[in-house]
Write a protein that holds these residues in place. Sequence first.
Motif, PDB file in Angstrom:
ATOM      1  N   GLU A   1       0.824  -1.202   0.000  1.00  0.00           N
ATOM      2  CA  GLU A   1       0.000   0.000   0.000  1.00  0.00           C
ATOM      3  C   GLU A   1       0.864   1.260   0.000  1.00  0.00           C
ATOM      4  O   GLU A   1       0.562   2.242  -0.694  1.00  0.00           O
ATOM      5  CB  GLU A   1      -0.938   0.004   1.216  1.00  0.00           C
ATOM      6  CG  GLU A   1      -1.873   1.203   1.251  1.00  0.00           C
ATOM      7  CD  GLU A   1      -2.853   1.165   2.408  1.00  0.00           C
ATOM      8  OE1 GLU A   1      -3.674   2.093   2.509  1.00  0.00           O
ATOM      9  OE2 GLU A   1      -2.790   0.214   3.208  1.00  0.00           O
ATOM     10  N   LYS A   2       1.926   1.219   0.777  1.00  0.00           N
ATOM     11  CA  LYS A   2       2.841   2.358   0.839  1.00  0.00           C
ATOM     12  C   LYS A   2       3.460   2.626  -0.529  1.00  0.00           C
ATOM     13  O   LYS A   2       3.565   3.777  -0.975  1.00  0.00           O
ATOM     14  CB  LYS A   2       3.932   2.055   1.868  1.00  0.00           C
ATOM     15  CG  LYS A   2       4.882   3.196   2.156  1.00  0.00           C
ATOM     16  CD  LYS A   2       5.841   2.783   3.259  1.00  0.00           C
ATOM     17  CE  LYS A   2       6.818   3.886   3.589  1.00  0.00           C
ATOM     18  NZ  LYS A   2       7.773   3.465   4.656  1.00  0.00           N
TER      19      LYS A   2
ATOM     20  N   TRP B   1       2.232   1.749  -3.519  1.00  0.00           N
ATOM     21  CA  TRP B   1       1.164   2.245  -4.393  1.00  0.00           C
ATOM     22  C   TRP B   1       0.928   3.736  -4.157  1.00  0.00           C
ATOM     23  O   TRP B   1       0.882   4.529  -5.096  1.00  0.00           O
ATOM     24  CB  TRP B   1      -0.105   1.452  -4.152  1.00  0.00           C
ATOM     25  CG  TRP B   1      -1.363   2.050  -4.705  1.00  0.00           C
ATOM     26  CD1 TRP B   1      -2.309   2.767  -4.025  1.00  0.00           C
ATOM     27  CD2 TRP B   1      -1.826   2.011  -6.075  1.00  0.00           C
ATOM     28  NE1 TRP B   1      -3.328   3.156  -4.867  1.00  0.00           N
ATOM     29  CE2 TRP B   1      -3.059   2.705  -6.123  1.00  0.00           C
ATOM     30  CE3 TRP B   1      -1.328   1.441  -7.244  1.00  0.00           C
ATOM     31  CZ2 TRP B   1      -3.786   2.857  -7.292  1.00  0.00           C
ATOM     32  CZ3 TRP B   1      -2.053   1.593  -8.419  1.00  0.00           C
ATOM     33  CH2 TRP B   1      -3.273   2.298  -8.439  1.00  0.00           C
ATOM     34  N   ASN B   2       0.799   4.110  -2.882  1.00  0.00           N
ATOM     35  CA  ASN B   2       0.582   5.517  -2.551  1.00  0.00           C
ATOM     36  C   ASN B   2       1.727   6.388  -3.059  1.00  0.00           C
ATOM     37  O   ASN B   2       1.509   7.501  -3.570  1.00  0.00           O
ATOM     38  CB  ASN B   2       0.442   5.689  -1.036  1.00  0.00           C
ATOM     39  CG  ASN B   2      -0.866   5.129  -0.497  1.00  0.00           C
ATOM     40  OD1 ASN B   2      -1.774   4.788  -1.256  1.00  0.00           O
ATOM     41  ND2 ASN B   2      -0.965   5.013   0.816  1.00  0.00           N
TER      42      ASN B   2
ATOM     43  N   GLY C   1       6.418   6.114   0.016  1.00  0.00           N
ATOM     44  CA  GLY C   1       4.971   6.200   0.183  1.00  0.00           C
ATOM     45  C   GLY C   1       4.502   7.633   0.287  1.00  0.00           C
ATOM     46  O   GLY C   1       5.132   8.565  -0.231  1.00  0.00           O
ATOM     47  N   TYR C   2       3.385   7.821   0.961  1.00  0.00           N
ATOM     48  CA  TYR C   2       2.850   9.161   1.203  1.00  0.00           C
ATOM     49  C   TYR C   2       3.374   9.624   2.552  1.00  0.00           C
ATOM     50  O   TYR C   2       2.809   9.319   3.601  1.00  0.00           O
ATOM     51  CB  TYR C   2       1.319   9.143   1.178  1.00  0.00           C
ATOM     52  CG  TYR C   2       0.679  10.407   1.719  1.00  0.00           C
ATOM     53  CD1 TYR C   2       1.018  11.644   1.190  1.00  0.00           C
ATOM     54  CD2 TYR C   2      -0.246  10.351   2.750  1.00  0.00           C
ATOM     55  CE1 TYR C   2       0.456  12.804   1.688  1.00  0.00           C
ATOM     56  CE2 TYR C   2      -0.838  11.505   3.252  1.00  0.00           C
ATOM     57  CZ  TYR C   2      -0.473  12.732   2.716  1.00  0.00           C
ATOM     58  OH  TYR C   2      -1.032  13.884   3.209  1.00  0.00           O
TER      59      TYR C   2
ATOM     60  N   HIS D   1      -5.460  12.734  -2.424  1.00  0.00           N
ATOM     61  CA  HIS D   1      -6.464  12.194  -1.503  1.00  0.00           C
ATOM     62  C   HIS D   1      -7.766  11.857  -2.233  1.00  0.00           C
ATOM     63  O   HIS D   1      -8.394  10.833  -1.953  1.00  0.00           O
ATOM     64  CB  HIS D   1      -6.719  13.180  -0.365  1.00  0.00           C
ATOM     65  CG  HIS D   1      -5.577  13.290   0.610  1.00  0.00           C
ATOM     66  ND1 HIS D   1      -5.114  12.216   1.338  1.00  0.00           N
ATOM     67  CD2 HIS D   1      -4.794  14.336   0.946  1.00  0.00           C
ATOM     68  CE1 HIS D   1      -4.101  12.602   2.099  1.00  0.00           C
ATOM     69  NE2 HIS D   1      -3.891  13.879   1.882  1.00  0.00           N
TER      70      HIS D   1
ATOM     71  N   LEU E   1      -7.234   8.571  -4.155  1.00  0.00           N
ATOM     72  CA  LEU E   1      -7.247   7.381  -3.302  1.00  0.00           C
ATOM     73  C   LEU E   1      -8.660   7.034  -2.843  1.00  0.00           C
ATOM     74  O   LEU E   1      -9.017   5.863  -2.734  1.00  0.00           O
ATOM     75  CB  LEU E   1      -6.345   7.594  -2.084  1.00  0.00           C
ATOM     76  CG  LEU E   1      -4.831   7.569  -2.306  1.00  0.00           C
ATOM     77  CD1 LEU E   1      -4.117   7.500  -0.971  1.00  0.00           C
ATOM     78  CD2 LEU E   1      -4.399   6.401  -3.186  1.00  0.00           C
TER      79      LEU E   1
END
Length: 224
Positions: free
Chosen positions: A9-10, A12-13, A152-153, A180, A183
């Motif tokens: 997830e990190k 991808w972000n 990541g973000y 944001h 997502l």
Amino acid sequence: MYKLDIDREKFWNGCILAVIAHAVMTAHYPEFSFEQSWDGINYNVQNGAGTRGTITFHDELIVAAFRNEQSGRLHRNDLTQTAQKSLHNAPSAVYEVAMSETLQYLLDELDGQTIPLITTLFYCVNGDFVSNDNIEDLFEHGAEIIQTQLLGYTDEAMKRWQDYYEMTQEQSDLVLSLFHRKLQNPGTEIRLTQVEANLIGLENAEGIEECRESLEELGIVLPI
């Protein structure tokens, strides 16, 4: 095989943040529009120094392959086997995605044949990232091009993009707003208002067109 300390997830972000920052700022740096793009499930990244890579986000699988023109592996006799060796122990689903998607962006001519030429590769299946290379070798042979994306973000990642593109605070705030919204509704088209478009600072026809095209790859639409 090496297991890599990468969070799906990190990662991808980080890729989404990077490509949105890039898309917004191509308005001011249209000559660098080639550096990042999004095509379907494939995120493409390159620099002007001979390194390029493609990361394929396919359902629960991720395949990432890179070619660094400065890598010593480019001069080895087994270069044509790098892709096959990297995928030798991979599950069949990973191999199929790599061959049909990821490696199609890394084709080149060698001895009269068009084949994928890469210097390193990693993939993720069942949440685990693995590679024939450890993280140091991955970076040496091409993956250094996504070091910021792997953050990541985070404040650090955003600070790097702010510095790289010399963003104003308004541009930075817009990038975060789009990030944001993307997502929260990844499949929904995002239409910028004229006020938001003005924050980008659209100044010339070439920059406007490159910005429009880069944003549209992400489903983000500039006002006419």
